[in-house]
Motif scaffolding. Structure first.
Motif, PDB file in Angstrom:
ATOM      1  N   ALA A   1       7.354   2.427   8.037  1.00 36.67           N
ATOM      2  CA  ALA A   1       6.879   2.615   7.169  1.00 36.67           C
ATOM      3  C   ALA A   1       8.018   2.754   5.977  1.00 36.67           C
TER       4      ALA A   1
ATOM      5  N   VAL B   1       3.445  -1.121   3.781  1.00 37.37           N
ATOM      6  CA  VAL B   1       3.274   0.548   3.543  1.00 37.37           C
ATOM      7  C   VAL B   1       4.213   1.137   3.525  1.00 37.37           C
TER       8      VAL B   1
ATOM      9  N   ALA C   1      -2.908  -0.096   8.395  1.00 38.69           N
ATOM     10  CA  ALA C   1      -2.445  -0.392   7.981  1.00 38.69           C
ATOM     11  C   ALA C   1      -0.875  -1.403   7.768  1.00 38.69           C
TER      12      ALA C   1
ATOM     13  N   VAL D   1      -2.057   4.398   7.565  1.00 36.92           N
ATOM     14  CA  VAL D   1      -0.644   3.938   7.844  1.00 36.92           C
ATOM     15  C   VAL D   1      -0.350   2.736   9.002  1.00 36.92           C
TER      16      VAL D   1
ATOM     17  N   ILE E   1       0.539  -0.922   0.092  1.00 40.58           N
ATOM     18  CA  ILE E   1       0.018   0.262  -0.199  1.00 40.58           C
ATOM     19  C   ILE E   1       0.465   1.440  -0.138  1.00 40.58           C
TER      20      ILE E   1
ATOM     21  N   HIS F   1       0.610  -5.236   7.066  1.00 45.04           N
ATOM     22  CA  HIS F   1       0.339  -4.987   4.985  1.00 45.04           C
ATOM     23  C   HIS F   1       1.843  -4.186   5.043  1.00 45.04           C
TER      24      HIS F   1
END
Length: 222
Positions: A44, A27, A20, A17, A3, A25
């Motif tokens: 991230a 990111v 996720a 963020v 993502i 996920h």
């Protein structure tokens, strides 16, 4: 899921963020100015890019499953709202593939439940009801309505989803409980329309993981 989040240092973007990442996920958090990397979630991937530049979008969406736009125009630059959405669609079309786009928009284009516009044969829009959109918010609400129009009328093959929050969107707590709607404002028993930024992020990630709204808008509220 891979993502990319534009506007990742903002109120909504930062919560998207976090939500996720909490779900496991991968990111990529994007801001325009690298000087803001320190504001981003440390787990991230930090990248610089402009959601209004199709070339940046194409580059930062390569190999991704989803692009989320949570940017908001600076005061006095509200006319950029629709232009950014067109740039996102353009950039993703250039990138090719099956990257999905989710845009966090506004509530002004939703209809108010139980109200009809006199002589117009349709519902009253939230933007025209001061109970939901005070005069001080009208300029950004107008820009968000133009943003939504730019997306829904676009001649594009990009799989987009437009997310309209409730009339009142504020920092709060993550409850994981919310209601979904389509084009009508969600209100509670007292007639209030609200959602926390945390629960908006929950609803957005739920939609990302279990897509139901393709080339469509949905709204979320309590």
């Amino acid at each position: 899921m891979r993502i990319t989040v534009f506007g990742a240092a903002g109120n909504v973007g930062s919560r998207v963020v976090t939500e996720a990442l909490t779900r496991g996920h991968d990111v990529t958090a994007v801001v325009r100015d690298p000087a803001r990397f320190g504001e981003l979630h440390p787990e991230a991937t930090h990248r610089a890019g402009d959601a209004g530049v199709p070339e940046h979008i194409a580059e930062l969406s390569a190999g991704q499953d989803l692009v989320v736009n949570a940017t908001r125009p600076a005061p006095g630059h509200e006319n950029q709202h629709a232009a950014v959405s067109r740039a996102l669609l353009d950039g993703l079309a250039r990138a090719g593939g099956d990257v999905r786009l989710m845009i966090v928009g506004g509530a002004g284009s939703l209809t108010v439940p139980g109200k009809e516009a006199p002589g117009k044969g349709g519902g009253v829009l939230a933007i025209d009801d001061p109970a939901f959109v005070p005069t001080a918010w009208r300029h950004i609400a107008l820009a968000s309505n133009e943003q939504f129009d730019a997306v829904r009328t676009a001649d594009t093959e990009v799989d987009w989803t437009y997310v309209s929050p409730s009339a009142l969107l504020e920092p709060g707590v993550r409850t994981g409980v919310y209601r979904l709607g389509a084009d009508e404002l969600i209100v509670d028993a007292e007639g209030n329309s609200s959602i926390s930024m945390e629960d908006l992020a929950v609803a957005l990630l739920d939609e990302a993981e279990r897509p139901k709204h393709h080339r469509a808008r949905f709204t979320v509220g309590y």
